[in-house]
Design an enzyme around this catalytic site. Structure first.
Site, short mmCIF file in Angstrom:
data_model
loop_
_atom_site.label_atom_id
_atom_site.label_comp_id
_atom_site.label_asym_id
_atom_site.label_seq_id
_atom_site.Cartn_x
_atom_site.Cartn_y
_atom_site.Cartn_z
N GLY A 186 5.06 58.78 37.23
CA GLY A 186 5.41 59.60 35.81
C GLY A 186 5.72 60.61 34.74
N GLU A 216 11.30 67.06 39.49
CA GLU A 216 11.72 66.55 39.20
C GLU A 216 12.38 66.89 37.48
OE1 GLU A 216 13.03 61.67 38.70
OE2 GLU A 216 11.48 62.21 39.00
#
Length: 371
Positions: A186, A216
């Protein structure tokens, strides 16, 4: 399965698709066939942006290529929307396995978030069982075709939600029934692993493997939290670890690099990085270095001795396959078969299999590349 636009890429005369490969970071709801989405959407209230497979594939690729992880994740509203029944989950999982095998994958780990698939009345347990049924059906179909593949589930909990502990307990409950690890997924920024320390403490107490989406979209701090709070054995993407490196000088191909403490720890402990080149470009994970595949720090990390692995992340959204990701990297950095084999050996060693099975997988890869 997304069409691979790289026509049978070869390295040193060998077709990459024919080589045995290992896939560690591949999302179930990011690997649907466009044709399957069209069929599963019939009779549901899921509104599709296109009425044919080619146009639908194009829509996913265009929307995912946003430069933002948050925008990228919005494309999953459609795929998750059509995966709300036992039949749909089983079909998607079965086709997922078949498509991996068609790409030369001999071992894969598929991650997905059971909590997102309960709108049709399934329980968490029923959802996991449905996916496992599909995986086993896919494995049988592949075996009947004269090939072999093994696939394990990684259960992801949505880090912005309130069911992380519940999914952690679910993963442990199914450790003998197909589930090999736990993950949180998520929106990364603003939801560090530290917010779920109790769940990770529970998993550590059960000696249950963990990989964490980190590095990320939230930088080096998210990697630190994944390792300290999550006790992660692998890093989902982990691209930002390159920001803890300082290039001091370059002379031709010689690069002098100064390591930060975190980067040195990840490199020296051989903590695997689940890198996904195309996805990393789409989500802006490599924006710090540039916008082209040649700007991805993959090669720098590889040359410095990090345990790099190559993954697809979401084959539908990135219109890709593991073969294509390897071909892209080879074209960008001039890798040979020895390099590509090393990436597979890294992934095999990093898999959440018992050590005896990891050794068998390593032997299978070495034999395949030797042929």
């Amino acid at each position: 399965m997304a069409k691979d636009k790289t026509a049978e890429p070869r390295v040193q005369g060998v077709a990459l698709r024919s080589l045995p490969k290992v896939s560690l970071h591949d999302h179930l709801d990011g690997g649907l066939r466009p044709e399957t989405i069209l069929e599963l959407a019939e009779g549901t209230d899921v509104a599709l942006p296109a009425s044919d497979a080619a146009s639908l594939q194009e829509w996913f690729a265009e929307r995912a290529d946003s430069g933002s992880l948050v925008e990228y994740l919005k494309t999953f509203e459609i795929t998750v929307g059509v995966m709300q029944t036992r039949e749909a989950l089983t079909r998607v999982a079965r086709e997922f396995v078949e498509d991996l095998a068609a790409d030369g994958v001999v071992y894969g780990e598929v991650r997905w978030a059971p909590e997102q698939h309960l709108d049709g009345g399934l329980t968490l347990e029923e959802a996991v069982e449905a996916v496992q049924d599909g995986i086993e059906q896919g494995e049988d179909i592949v075996e009947d075709s004269g090939r072999s593949i093994r696939v394990g589930q990684i259960l992801s909990a949505m880090r912005q939600g309130d069911r992380v502990q519940e999914v952690a307990e679910l993963a442990v409950a199914f450790r003998q029934d197909g589930v090999v690890a736990f993950d949180i997924a998520g929106p990364e920024d603003g939801f560090p692993p530290s917010q779920h320390r109790a769940a990770f403490d529970y998993l550590a107490g059960e000696f249950f493997p963990v990989t964490v989406h980190a590095g990320e979209a939230a930088g080096v701090a998210s990697i630190r939290s994944a390792l300290l709070d999550g006790r992660a054995l692998r890093l989902g993407h982990g691209v930002a670890i390159a920001r803890d490196l300082e290039v001091v000088s370059r002379e031709g191909e010689e690069v002098l690099v100064q390591f930060g403490d975190l980067a040195r720890w990840v490199r020296d402990r051989e903590i695997p990085l689940e890198l996904s080149p195309s996805s990393n470009l789409q989500t802006g994970a490599v924006a710090h270095w540039g916008s082209q595949i040649e700007d991805h720090p993959f090669d720098l990390l590889y040359q410095l001795g990090f345990c790099v692995t190559v993954n697809t992340d979401n084959r539908l959204m990135s219109r890709t396959s593991l073969t294509r990701e390897l071909a892209i990297l080879q074209a960008a950095f001039g890798y040979d078969l020895d390099d590509i084999e090393q990436f597979q050996l890294n992934a095999a060693a990093a898999s959440f299999l018992p050590v005896e099975q990891r050794e068998e997988l390593i032997d299978l890869i070495s034999e395949g590349f030797a042929r």
